[in-house]
Design an enzyme around this catalytic site. Structure first.
Site, mmCIF file in Angstrom:
data_model
loop_
_atom_site.group_PDB
_atom_site.id
_atom_site.type_symbol
_atom_site.label_atom_id
_atom_site.label_comp_id
_atom_site.label_asym_id
_atom_site.label_seq_id
_atom_site.Cartn_x
_atom_site.Cartn_y
_atom_site.Cartn_z
ATOM 1 N N ASP A 15 -2.003 4.630 -4.798
ATOM 2 C CA ASP A 15 -2.208 4.041 -5.894
ATOM 3 C C ASP A 15 -1.609 2.698 -5.637
ATOM 4 O O ASP A 15 -1.025 1.637 -5.916
ATOM 5 C CB ASP A 15 -2.105 4.287 -7.266
ATOM 6 C CG ASP A 15 -3.404 4.411 -8.282
ATOM 7 O OD1 ASP A 15 -3.831 5.109 -8.008
ATOM 8 O OD2 ASP A 15 -2.404 5.003 -9.072
ATOM 9 N N LYS A 37 -15.907 6.353 -9.479
ATOM 10 C CA LYS A 37 -15.097 6.674 -8.878
ATOM 11 C C LYS A 37 -14.856 7.607 -9.726
ATOM 12 O O LYS A 37 -13.841 7.409 -11.164
ATOM 13 C CB LYS A 37 -13.807 5.684 -9.109
ATOM 14 C CG LYS A 37 -12.827 5.718 -9.089
ATOM 15 C CD LYS A 37 -11.375 4.206 -9.379
ATOM 16 C CE LYS A 37 -10.095 5.050 -9.233
ATOM 17 N NZ LYS A 37 -9.424 3.105 -8.651
ATOM 18 N N TRP A 38 -14.409 8.587 -9.280
ATOM 19 C CA TRP A 38 -14.259 10.077 -9.975
ATOM 20 C C TRP A 38 -12.337 10.576 -10.156
ATOM 21 O O TRP A 38 -11.824 11.157 -8.993
ATOM 22 C CB TRP A 38 -14.806 11.142 -10.025
ATOM 23 C CG TRP A 38 -14.881 12.675 -10.813
ATOM 24 C CD1 TRP A 38 -13.914 13.427 -10.741
ATOM 25 C CD2 TRP A 38 -15.743 13.498 -10.671
ATOM 26 N NE1 TRP A 38 -13.916 14.247 -11.874
ATOM 27 C CE2 TRP A 38 -15.306 14.333 -11.773
ATOM 28 C CE3 TRP A 38 -17.315 13.272 -11.184
ATOM 29 C CZ2 TRP A 38 -16.040 15.715 -12.292
ATOM 30 C CZ3 TRP A 38 -17.979 13.984 -11.789
ATOM 31 C CH2 TRP A 38 -17.279 15.179 -12.492
ATOM 32 N N ASP A 39 -11.521 9.682 -11.362
ATOM 33 C CA ASP A 39 -10.085 9.634 -11.362
ATOM 34 C C ASP A 39 -9.696 10.961 -12.139
ATOM 35 O O ASP A 39 -10.947 11.800 -12.756
ATOM 36 C CB ASP A 39 -9.789 9.137 -11.966
ATOM 37 C CG ASP A 39 -8.686 8.174 -11.466
ATOM 38 O OD1 ASP A 39 -7.533 8.752 -11.213
ATOM 39 O OD2 ASP A 39 -7.280 6.923 -12.287
ATOM 40 N N ASP A 80 -13.492 -0.125 -13.411
ATOM 41 C CA ASP A 80 -12.648 0.730 -13.845
ATOM 42 C C ASP A 80 -11.871 1.135 -14.807
ATOM 43 O O ASP A 80 -13.084 1.053 -15.861
ATOM 44 C CB ASP A 80 -11.221 0.460 -12.560
ATOM 45 C CG ASP A 80 -9.870 1.183 -12.607
ATOM 46 O OD1 ASP A 80 -9.776 2.107 -12.602
ATOM 47 O OD2 ASP A 80 -10.273 2.088 -11.082
ATOM 48 N N ASP A 81 -11.525 2.092 -14.999
ATOM 49 C CA ASP A 81 -10.533 2.691 -16.763
ATOM 50 C C ASP A 81 -11.369 1.036 -17.955
ATOM 51 O O ASP A 81 -10.608 -0.396 -17.518
ATOM 52 C CB ASP A 81 -9.988 2.591 -16.746
ATOM 53 C CG ASP A 81 -8.765 3.778 -17.940
ATOM 54 O OD1 ASP A 81 -9.768 3.808 -18.963
ATOM 55 O OD2 ASP A 81 -7.818 4.634 -16.831
ATOM 56 N N TRP A 89 3.781 10.537 -5.983
ATOM 57 C CA TRP A 89 2.692 9.306 -6.872
ATOM 58 C C TRP A 89 3.229 7.732 -6.327
ATOM 59 O O TRP A 89 4.234 7.721 -5.998
ATOM 60 C CB TRP A 89 3.039 9.340 -8.266
ATOM 61 C CG TRP A 89 1.875 7.822 -8.608
ATOM 62 C CD1 TRP A 89 0.584 8.080 -8.452
ATOM 63 C CD2 TRP A 89 2.573 6.808 -9.088
ATOM 64 N NE1 TRP A 89 0.487 6.995 -9.862
ATOM 65 C CE2 TRP A 89 1.708 5.876 -9.469
ATOM 66 C CE3 TRP A 89 3.923 6.751 -8.763
ATOM 67 C CZ2 TRP A 89 1.472 4.769 -9.957
ATOM 68 C CZ3 TRP A 89 4.148 5.150 -9.357
ATOM 69 C CH2 TRP A 89 2.228 4.617 -10.347
ATOM 70 N N ASN A 114 -5.799 12.116 -13.369
ATOM 71 C CA ASN A 114 -4.691 12.236 -13.333
ATOM 72 C C ASN A 114 -3.492 12.150 -14.382
ATOM 73 O O ASN A 114 -2.306 11.947 -14.456
ATOM 74 C CB ASN A 114 -4.821 10.292 -14.563
ATOM 75 C CG ASN A 114 -4.660 9.174 -13.646
ATOM 76 O OD1 ASN A 114 -4.215 9.124 -12.304
ATOM 77 N ND2 ASN A 114 -6.471 9.006 -14.379
ATOM 78 N N ARG A 136 0.640 11.216 -19.120
ATOM 79 C CA ARG A 136 -0.417 10.263 -19.094
ATOM 80 C C ARG A 136 -0.987 10.916 -20.809
ATOM 81 O O ARG A 136 -2.208 9.798 -20.926
ATOM 82 C CB ARG A 136 -1.533 9.969 -17.800
ATOM 83 C CG ARG A 136 -1.079 8.486 -18.135
ATOM 84 C CD ARG A 136 -2.634 8.010 -17.533
ATOM 85 N NE ARG A 136 -2.302 6.730 -16.712
ATOM 86 C CZ ARG A 136 -3.417 5.842 -16.734
ATOM 87 N NH1 ARG A 136 -4.944 6.894 -16.184
ATOM 88 N NH2 ARG A 136 -3.772 4.826 -16.465
HETATM 89 C C1 DGJ Z 1 -5.890 6.064 -11.746
HETATM 90 C C2 DGJ Z 1 -6.073 5.527 -10.264
HETATM 91 O O1 DGJ Z 1 -5.539 5.476 -8.989
HETATM 92 C C3 DGJ Z 1 -5.993 3.758 -10.671
HETATM 93 O O2 DGJ Z 1 -6.877 3.345 -9.648
HETATM 94 C C4 DGJ Z 1 -6.634 3.657 -11.880
HETATM 95 O O3 DGJ Z 1 -8.083 3.619 -11.356
HETATM 96 C C5 DGJ Z 1 -6.055 3.919 -12.380
HETATM 97 N N1 DGJ Z 1 -6.413 5.542 -12.273
HETATM 98 C C6 DGJ Z 1 -6.985 4.232 -14.098
HETATM 99 O O4 DGJ Z 1 -6.336 4.269 -14.697
#
Ligand code: DGJ
Length: 738
Positions: free
Chosen positions: A547, A475-477, A365-366, A195, A479, A442
Site C-alpha cells: 500500500d 482486485k481481490w483484497d 476500489d472499495d 504493512w 485486509n 479493521r
Molecule cells: C487495502 C488495499 O491494499 C488498498 O489498495 C485498498 O484497496 C483498500 N484496501 C480498500 O479498502
C-alpha cells in the site's frame, strides 16, 4: 554407457525429437540413484543400503556420465545418532531424529515413532515419484519430484496416505527437505516486512541454530515471505557465485526452517506450518502438502532471480487461451483519489480523464456495495449501493467500455463486518471459538472458508456478480489475518484442518471462477503484499506489493520484491505528491519512472491534475507502452541496489528483452552532495556486437556527451553517464538495437 546406466526415462528423453534434450529424470538401478537434470542444474538422491532415501547432490549441472554417490553417514557419538546425520529427503520423526522432520504423526495407541523407507518408484521424462512407507505401519508417503527443463527448478511435494484401519493424526507435514553440501560460509537471504513496508531483504550467516521463516497468520503474510536464497560468502555477488533458492506455493500458514546439522550439512525444510497444526487422516484418507520449488544458479542473486522470474512467467502465472502470458494493461485505480466516497458521477469523471492519458483498465476500489461508507460496515454484502449507484453498475461499466477501457472492481470476499446483513444472518460463518470474543481487525472478521457452505456461498456471490456485470478484472483484497481460528461445527479431531481446508477452498473458488469466466483477470492484494506466493500466483495475474505508494520507498520495496517474484506480476501506481506515506514531494516524472518498473497503474486524483500534468502523463504512458513487454517479461538486472555495498546513493535497474533487441534503464538519485561526481552506469545482458541507439524515455534530449548510438560492448564496458542532480531526480533510457 550413460543411457543404459541412467535408465529408461533418460533414454526416452534423449531420443524423443519433441522433448527438450536438456531435461531428464534418470535412475541407475545398480547404485539405486535418481537424478533430475534441467537447465543448469542437477538434483540427485538415492536409496541407502538400509532403504532410506538420502540426498546426494543439488547444484550446477553435472556431466551425464559423472559418478554420483551417496556419502556414507555415520553417527558422531551416542548423542548424534546416524538418523540425524543422514540427510534424508523426507525424514519421519522417529529413530532418534533431532533435526527437522518432514513428517510427524501420532497413532491412537500412543506410537509416535515414524521411520520411512523406500518401497518403489515411477518415472517419466521429467518426473519421479517415490513411494515410502513406515517400517511397521501402513502409512505411505508418495514423494513427487519434477524438474523444469529450461530453468532446472525442481518442484517437490508429498502425499501422505493412511492405509491402516485406524485414524492417524499428522502433527507436521512438509513438502520435503533440501540439502546443501557441507560448507561453513553460507549466508541466508530472506524477506521480511509489515504493512506499508514489505519486501525488506535480510541476510545472516548460516550457522548451527535454526532460522525459522514462517507465517502463523492463516495466510502468507508480509512478516516473512515464503522464499529464501543461500549464497557462499567467499564467492558471492549480485552477478556471480552460487545461489540455492526456493519458494513455497502455499497461501496459508507456512514455515521454512533452515539449519546446519552437527555434521555441517545445511537442511532446508518447508511446508505447512506445524504451529497449531493437527490433521486427522481416517483410514483411506490422504493429505497433499504444498509444493516447494527449489532452484540453483551460478550467477549470483541476479542470475537466481532471473531464473526464478522465468520459471514463474512460464510455469506459474496464468496464461491466456493462446498459451501466452498476457501483458499488464495500464490501470487506473480510484482508491487514493476517492477512498470510500465512490459514486457514478465521480467515477465517470475519473474514467474520462484516465482514458485521455491512455489508461486501458479502469478499476473502482472499495466503497461501491452495501452500507460501505467507511471500513466499519458492509463487508459481505456484495450488492450495489443504490444511493451511490442508483442504476446499478451498468451505466459506469458501459461508460468505461465506451471509453475503450476494461472495467475492474474491488472485492474482499473472505471477510465480513459485524455491521453487515451477512453477519447478522450468519454469525456462525466466521471463525470463532464458541462463547469466546471474536477479535476484530479493521473492524472485520474472517469468514470460515473451510466450511463448504461458506465456500459455495462466496463462489455464488462472485459468480453472480460476474454474470450480471461485464467485469474484466477483480482486485481481490484481504485486509486482516486470523484470530480465534475455531471451527465449532467440525468434529473436534478435525477442527485444525481449517489451516488446510480454508486455503484449498479459496483456491477452489478462484479456479472455478476462472473456469466459468475465462477472460477474467485477478489481482491478489492483502492490504498490500500480504498474500504473494507461488500458490496464489498460479491463479492470479498480478499482485499488489504494498500500500506504500511513495515512489522513493517503492524503490526499496520493489527491489526486495524482485528477488522472489517477477516484474510481470508487480503492480505500481503513480499517486499524489506529496505522498501520504512520508509527505514527500517528487516530480511526476520521478513517480512515473518508479512505477513503470512493473505493471503501471495510476492512482492519483486526476481531478486535481493540471493540463501540463495530463500532457506529461500521456507522454509517459505512451512511452511505457513501447517498453512494457521488455520491462514486464524481459531479464531484470539490478545494477545499483538500494543501500548496496557500492555506497551509491542511486538505484538503477535494467530490463533486457529476451531477443536482446531492447533494453530499458531506470535510474534514480536520492540526493546529491558536495558536487560529487557520479559513476557511469554500466549495462548488462546486451548483445556486445549489436549496435544500440539510445533515447530518453521522457523524450528529453540526451546529455551532450552521451553518444546517440554505440555497441552493446560499449554500453556494458563504458556505460552511460546519467545526469542526476539534487533530490529525487530520475531518468529512464531506451536502448534499441539497430
Ligand atoms: C487495502 C488495499 O491494499 C488498498 O489498495 C485498498 O484497496 C483498500 N484496501 C480498500 O479498502
Amino acid at each position: 554407457m550413460v543411457m543404459r546406466r541412467w535408465g529408461a526415462a533418460l533414454a526416452a528423453a534423449t531420443m524423443l525429437a519433441a522433448a527438450p534434450a536438456h531435461a531428464s529424470a534418470g535412475y541407475d538401478a545398480k547404485t539405486r540413484m535418481f537424478r533430475l537434470d534441467g537447465g543448469g542444474t542437477t538434483y540427485a538422491f538415492g536409496v541407502t543400503d538400509d532403504g532410506y532415501l538420502q540426498a546426494a547432490y543439488w547444484g550446477g549441472r553435472l556431466g551425464a556420465d559423472d559418478p554420483i554417490r551417496l556419502t556414507k553417514a555415520q553417527g558422531l557419538s551416542g548423542f548424534d545418532l546416524v538418523n540425524s546425520i543422514l540427510p534424508q529427503e523426507f525424514p519421519g520423526q522417529g529413530a532418534g531424529l533431532y533435526t527437522e522432520p518432514a513428517l510427524k504423526v501420532a497413532w491412537p495407541d500412543g506410537n509416535r515413532d515414524l521411520v520411512l523407507k523406500y518401497v518403489s518408484h515411477k518415472m517419466s521424462r521429467d518426473h519421479v515419484e517415490i513411494v515410502l512407507k513406515d517400517i511397521e505401519r501402513p502409512l505411505f508417503v508418495t514423494l513427487d519430484y519434477s524438474i523444469d527443463p529450461d530453468t532446472g527448478v525442481v518442484g517437490r511435494s508429498a502425499r501422505i496416505e493412511n492405509r491402516s484401519d485406524t485414524d492417524v493424526r499428522i502433527d507436521q507435514a512438509e513438502a520435503g527437505a533440501l540439502t546443501l553440501p557441507v560448507a561453513h560460509d553460507y549466508r541466508l537471504h530472506y524477506l521480511t516486512g509489515r504493512w506499508a513496508a514489505e519486501w525488506t531483504l535480510q541476510d545472516r550467516p548460516l550457522t548451527p541454530g535454526a532460522t525459522v521463516l514462517e507465517s502463523r497468520r492463516g495466510s502468507t503474510g508480509s512478516e516473512n515471505n515464503p522464499w529464501f536464497a543461500i549464497t557462499r560468502d567467499h564467492d558471492a555477488g549480485e552477478e556471480y557465485g552460487p545461489v540455492w533458492f526456493g519458494a513455497l506455493a502455499w497461501s496459508g500458514s507456512w514455515r521454512i526452517t533452515v539449519d546446519q546439522d552437527p555434521a555441517g550439512e545445511v537442511r532446508v525444510v518447508g511446508g505447512f506450518n506445524p504451529f497449531d497444526f493437527a490433521y486427522r487422516l481416517k483410514p483411506g484418507e490422504s493429505l497433499d502438502t504444498p509444493t516447494f520449488y527449489a532452484g540453483y544458479s551460478d550467477h549470483g542473486m541476479g542470475g537466481a532471480s532471473r531464473l526464478l522470474h522465468r520459471f514463474e512467467r512460464d510455469t506459474i502465472l496464468p496464461h491466456d487461451a493462446d498459451g501466452k502470458l498476457p501483458l499488464r494493461p495500464v490501470l487506473y485505480n480510484s482508491w487514493e483519489a476517492t477512498g470510500f466516497d465512490v459514486d457514478e458521477a465521480g467515477q465517470i469523471a475519473l474514467a474520462e480523464k484516465a482514458a485521455k492519458i491512455g489508461v486501458e483498465r479502469f478499476v473502482m476500489d472499495d466503497g461501491w456495495f452495501g452500507a460501505r461508507n467507511d471500513d466499519h460496515a458492509g463487508l459481505g454484502d456484495w450488492t450495489v449501493n443504490r444511493t451511490k449507484f442508483p442504476n446499478g453498475l451498468k451505466p459506469l461499466i458501459d461508460k468505461v467500455h465506451g471509453l475503450g477501457m476494461q472495467f475492474g472492481l474491488w472485492v474482499e470476499p473472505e471477510m465480513t463486518n459485524p455491521d453487515s446483513d451477512l453477519y447478522r444472518a450468519h454469525p456462525d460463518w466466521v471463525m470463532n471459538y464458541t462463547g469466546r470474543p471474536r477479535t476484530e481487525g479493521r473492524n472485520q472478521l474472517v469468514l470460515n472458508l473451510a466450511r463448504t457452505d461458506v465456500r459455495d456461498y462466496i463462489f455464488k456471490v462472485l459468480d453472480d456478480l460476474l454474470d450480471e456485470n461485464d467485469i474484466q478484472f477483480l482486485k481481490w483484497d484481504y485486509n486482516r489475518n486470523w484470530s480465534e481460528p475455531g471451527w465449532p461445527e467440525a468434529d473436534v479431531a478435525d477442527q485444525q484442518q481449517i489451516y488446510v481446508k480454508y486455503v484449498r477452498n479459496l483456491y477452489w473458488i478462484i479456479d472455478k471462477l476462472r473456469a466459468r469466466h475465462p477472460k477474467l483477470e485477478i489481482e491478489s492484494c492483502s492490504g498490500g503484499g500480504g498474500r504473494v506466493d507461488l500458490g496464489i500466483m498460479s491463479r492470479t495475474d498480478e499482485v499488489w506489493p504494498s500500500d506504500n505508494t511513495d515512489p522513493f520507498d517503492r524503490l526499496t520495496i520493489q527491489n526486495g520484491f524482485t528477488y522472489a517474484y517477477p516484474p510481470a506480476a508487480m503492480m505500481a501506481w503513480v499517486t499524489a505528491s506529496p505522498n501520504w506515506v512520508n509527505n514527500r514531494a517528487t516530480s511526476l516524472d520521478y513517480r512515473f519512472l518508479s512505477a513503470m518498473q512493473g505493471g503501471l497503474g495510476i492512482g492519483a486524483d486526476l481531478n486535481k491534475w493540471s493540463d501540463a500534468e495530463f500532457a506529461e502523463a500521456s507522454r509517459m504512458v505512451a512511452a511505457y507502452k513501447r517498453v512494457r513487454a521488455t520491462v514486464q517479461q524481459g531479464d531484470l538486472y539490478r545494477l545499483i541496489i538500494p543501500n548496496g555495498i557500492d555506497r551509491d546513493d542511486r538505484v538503477a535497474n535494467l530490463s533486457v528483452s529476451p531477443d536482446k533487441q531492447q533494453a530499458v534503464l531506470f535510474a534514480f538519485l536520492h540526493s546529491s552532495q558536495e558536487l560529487d561526481r557520479l559513476s557511469a552506469i554500466r549495462l548488462r545482458g546486451l548483445a556486445p556486437k549489436k549496435n544500440y541507439r539510445v533515447a530518453r524515455i521522457d523524450g528529453r534530449p540526451l546529455a551532450d556527451d552521451t553518444p546517440a548510438k554505440a555497441s552493446g560492448a560499449y554500453w556494458m564496458a563504458r556505460g552511460i553517464d546519467v545526469p542526476l542532480i539534487g533530490d529525487f531526480d530520475a531518468a529512464g533510457y531506451i536502448f534499441q538495437a539497430i
